[in-house]
Design an enzyme around this catalytic site. Sequence first.
Site, PDB file in Angstrom:
ATOM      1  N   HIS A   6       0.854  -1.195   0.000  1.00  0.00           N
ATOM      2  CA  HIS A   6       0.000   0.000   0.000  1.00  0.00           C
ATOM      3  C   HIS A   6       0.892   1.249   0.000  1.00  0.00           C
ATOM      4  CE1 HIS A   6      -3.700   2.277   1.067  1.00  0.00           C
ATOM      5  NE2 HIS A   6      -2.887   3.015   1.788  1.00  0.00           N
ATOM      6  N   ASP A  46      -2.385 -10.152   0.710  1.00  0.00           N
ATOM      7  CA  ASP A  46      -1.526  -9.272  -0.090  1.00  0.00           C
ATOM      8  C   ASP A  46      -2.371  -8.465  -1.073  1.00  0.00           C
ATOM      9  OD1 ASP A  46       0.660  -8.049  -1.161  1.00  0.00           O
ATOM     10  OD2 ASP A  46       1.363  -9.788  -2.297  1.00  0.00           O
ATOM     11  N   GLU A  53       0.420  -1.605   4.542  1.00  0.00           N
ATOM     12  CA  GLU A  53       1.038  -0.273   4.509  1.00  0.00           C
ATOM     13  C   GLU A  53       2.396  -0.270   5.216  1.00  0.00           C
ATOM     14  OE1 GLU A  53      -0.399   4.318   5.113  1.00  0.00           O
ATOM     15  OE2 GLU A  53      -1.106   2.832   6.552  1.00  0.00           O
TER      16      GLU A  53
END
Length: 251
Positions: free
Chosen positions: A172, A224, A233
């Site tokens: 992310h 994932d 993140e």
Amino acid sequence: MQDELLWAAAWLGRATNNNTYVQSISNSDGGTRKMFSWDDKYVGAQLLITKGILEGKNSGNGNLVQFKNNAEEYICNCIQKGNNNVERTNGGLLWFDQWNNLQYVTSASFIITVYADILAKTNSNIQCNGGVVGPENLISFAKSQVDYILGSNPKQMSYMVGYGSNYPKQVHHRGASIVSIKNDPRPVACQEGFNEWFHKNADNPNVLDGAIVGGPDQSDEYIDSRDNFKQAEPATANNAPFVGVLARLAA
């Protein structure tokens, strides 16, 4: 804010050898914390003051001794020998929170590693509720957390991007998930980047080498997907303490 004032005072006390800084906030020890993070720096300050006590620079009497007690109780809880142990996953990873858990794991491992060296240099141990703990025990525990993060876990996945053959591919991260201008020179507006790339079910075009993601859930599972921001993140708060731990283990 109180933790940051304490953190600053503890560092100023060490830098200047002026105990006035520490004595001025000796009643603000913060108690035994559940975690050490960018948003809660009490444990770091407690450890600095404890280091001064063990070195004979700070008094081990009065209010300051509570800083030492609280720092050591936090460490005992992390290594599963305290009065209120931190939860762990079945795979052995410390479990603090469902959102970016690894930031707390790496910071705890850093504190544990640093204190191991302090104990070794001052010929000291910790008297945990679960028994006496020495420097070698602390290093061993920190290493177990590092090993988990780097792939010794139920999913056999490295949570450091680019390390090993199995690591998160849909991190992310805006820069990693949008194709390089060298491959596609078209301008990408803010919303275009979000709409065209963020939700795209494909590996990131750019590998964010070295980044540590939020990590698995309490069941050692990891999805994932860029949409899974709680797990996928990365953050500097994840990597910064991990660098210190790796440096110590490599010494």
